[in-house]
Motif scaffolding. Structure first.
Motif, PDB file in Angstrom:
ATOM      1  N   ASN A  60       0.794  -1.230   0.000  1.00  0.00           N
ATOM      2  CA  ASN A  60       0.000   0.000   0.000  1.00  0.00           C
ATOM      3  C   ASN A  60       0.826   1.280   0.000  1.00  0.00           C
ATOM      4  O   ASN A  60       0.286   2.359   0.245  1.00  0.00           O
ATOM      5  N   TYR A  61       2.105   1.199  -0.254  1.00  0.00           N
ATOM      6  CA  TYR A  61       2.950   2.389  -0.383  1.00  0.00           C
ATOM      7  C   TYR A  61       2.921   2.852  -1.838  1.00  0.00           C
ATOM      8  O   TYR A  61       2.803   2.044  -2.760  1.00  0.00           O
ATOM      9  N   TRP A  62       3.075   4.138  -2.023  1.00  0.00           N
ATOM     10  CA  TRP A  62       3.208   4.713  -3.362  1.00  0.00           C
ATOM     11  C   TRP A  62       4.676   4.752  -3.734  1.00  0.00           C
ATOM     12  O   TRP A  62       5.539   4.962  -2.875  1.00  0.00           O
ATOM     13  N   GLU A  63       4.962   4.568  -5.007  1.00  0.00           N
ATOM     14  CA  GLU A  63       6.335   4.695  -5.496  1.00  0.00           C
ATOM     15  C   GLU A  63       6.326   5.383  -6.846  1.00  0.00           C
ATOM     16  O   GLU A  63       5.350   5.318  -7.585  1.00  0.00           O
ATOM     17  N   PHE A  64       7.412   6.055  -7.151  1.00  0.00           N
ATOM     18  CA  PHE A  64       7.484   6.785  -8.405  1.00  0.00           C
ATOM     19  C   PHE A  64       8.369   6.064  -9.404  1.00  0.00           C
ATOM     20  O   PHE A  64       8.846   6.653 -10.359  1.00  0.00           O
ATOM     21  N   SER A  65       8.549   4.776  -9.213  1.00  0.00           N
ATOM     22  CA  SER A  65       9.380   4.046 -10.160  1.00  0.00           C
ATOM     23  C   SER A  65       8.732   2.733 -10.550  1.00  0.00           C
ATOM     24  O   SER A  65       7.954   2.160  -9.795  1.00  0.00           O
ATOM     25  N   CYS A  66       9.051   2.301 -11.739  1.00  0.00           N
ATOM     26  CA  CYS A  66       8.696   0.981 -12.237  1.00  0.00           C
ATOM     27  C   CYS A  66      10.021   0.264 -12.457  1.00  0.00           C
ATOM     28  O   CYS A  66      11.016   0.902 -12.748  1.00  0.00           O
ATOM     29  N   GLY A  67      10.010  -1.039 -12.356  1.00  0.00           N
ATOM     30  CA  GLY A  67      11.262  -1.730 -12.638  1.00  0.00           C
ATOM     31  C   GLY A  67      11.290  -3.145 -12.147  1.00  0.00           C
ATOM     32  O   GLY A  67      10.286  -3.699 -11.702  1.00  0.00           O
ATOM     33  N   GLY A  68      12.473  -3.717 -12.229  1.00  0.00           N
ATOM     34  CA  GLY A  68      12.677  -5.093 -11.811  1.00  0.00           C
ATOM     35  C   GLY A  68      14.039  -5.581 -12.256  1.00  0.00           C
ATOM     36  O   GLY A  68      14.885  -4.808 -12.720  1.00  0.00           O
ATOM     37  N   SER A  69      14.223  -6.870 -12.137  1.00  0.00           N
ATOM     38  CA  SER A  69      15.495  -7.491 -12.501  1.00  0.00           C
ATOM     39  C   SER A  69      15.565  -7.719 -14.001  1.00  0.00           C
ATOM     40  O   SER A  69      14.591  -8.134 -14.624  1.00  0.00           O
ATOM     41  N   ALA A  70      16.731  -7.472 -14.563  1.00  0.00           N
ATOM     42  CA  ALA A  70      16.954  -7.687 -15.998  1.00  0.00           C
ATOM     43  C   ALA A  70      17.225  -9.165 -16.256  1.00  0.00           C
ATOM     44  O   ALA A  70      18.026  -9.791 -15.552  1.00  0.00           O
ATOM     45  N   LEU A  71      16.558  -9.707 -17.239  1.00  0.00           N
ATOM     46  CA  LEU A  71      16.780 -11.092 -17.622  1.00  0.00           C
ATOM     47  C   LEU A  71      18.118 -11.238 -18.332  1.00  0.00           C
ATOM     48  O   LEU A  71      18.626 -10.287 -18.924  1.00  0.00           O
ATOM     49  N   ALA A  72      18.685 -12.437 -18.273  1.00  0.00           N
ATOM     50  CA  ALA A  72      19.970 -12.700 -18.917  1.00  0.00           C
ATOM     51  C   ALA A  72      19.921 -12.297 -20.385  1.00  0.00           C
ATOM     52  O   ALA A  72      18.923 -12.514 -21.074  1.00  0.00           O
ATOM     53  N   GLY A  73      20.987 -11.674 -20.829  1.00  0.00           N
ATOM     54  CA  GLY A  73      21.093 -11.264 -22.223  1.00  0.00           C
ATOM     55  C   GLY A  73      20.492  -9.912 -22.529  1.00  0.00           C
ATOM     56  O   GLY A  73      20.623  -9.416 -23.648  1.00  0.00           O
ATOM     57  N   LYS A  74      19.844  -9.284 -21.562  1.00  0.00           N
ATOM     58  CA  LYS A  74      19.205  -7.984 -21.788  1.00  0.00           C
ATOM     59  C   LYS A  74      20.059  -6.868 -21.207  1.00  0.00           C
ATOM     60  O   LYS A  74      20.522  -6.941 -20.072  1.00  0.00           O
ATOM     61  N   GLY A 154      13.192   6.707   1.170  1.00  0.00           N
ATOM     62  CA  GLY A 154      14.238   7.231   0.309  1.00  0.00           C
ATOM     63  C   GLY A 154      13.716   7.941  -0.930  1.00  0.00           C
ATOM     64  O   GLY A 154      14.410   8.768  -1.508  1.00  0.00           O
ATOM     65  N   GLN A 155      12.493   7.627  -1.335  1.00  0.00           N
ATOM     66  CA  GLN A 155      11.984   8.253  -2.556  1.00  0.00           C
ATOM     67  C   GLN A 155      11.585   9.706  -2.344  1.00  0.00           C
ATOM     68  O   GLN A 155      11.673  10.509  -3.264  1.00  0.00           O
TER      69      GLN A 155
END
Length: 165
Positions: A60-74, A154-155
């Protein structure tokens, strides 16, 4: 469900000759690439997403970022475009690298981007298991928004530095 495989990086940011598997321990001295983007609309508003109540961290927290872990080769740019599209349904028109850093606690090599989209603001499609709501916040609304909403730790400081100075 497919197992995620990641490329391993060394502390100097170079690609190592090692593959990592999500959920398995990462050896000391190795990192996996994590990408995040602060998504801005061409009108200057900033996209905030509210994390689902079922999320293990910061529900239920707001964040100003989208993202995640990069798959191999990317590469980082490919990975963030995929993540933003997957999490919001939005395509990105412009990307600029804001910061890179290593997090030894979680063995992450972060690439943080500022991204711009010209998509219709109503075109956001939430990833239901990840997010519960979204809001485009204009620069004039930003101080009040960050004061009155739970934000990922931190955001608030990053938002102030990037958008309110």
């Amino acid at each position: 469900m497919t197992t995620e495989i990641w490329d391993a990086y060394l502390a100097d940011g170079t690609l190592a000759d090692l593959k990592l598997t999500r959920g398995e321990p990462i050896p000391d001295g190795y990192y996996h690439l994590v990408v995040e983007a602060m998504v801005c609309h061409e009108d200057g508003s900033l996209l905030f997403v509210k994390r689902a109540a079922s999320r293990a961290s910061f529900p239920n927290y707001w964040e100003f970022s989208c993202g995640g872990s990069a798959l191999a080769g990317k590469m980082a740019e490919q990975a963030i475009k995929r993540e933003v599209l997957e999490e919001t349904g939005l395509s990105l028109d412009k990307l600029s690298l804001y910061n890179t850093y290593f997090d030894d606690r979680y063995h992450c090599y972060f690439h943080i981007f500022q991204a711009m989209t010209t998509n219709d603001k109503k075109a956001v499609q939430l990833q239901i298991e990840e997010t519960a709501d979204y809001r485009w916040v204009s620069p004039s609304e930003l101080p009040l928004f960050i004061e009155n909403h739970l934000l990922i730790p931190g955001q608030k400081a990053a938002i102030t530095e990037l958008f309110l100075h």
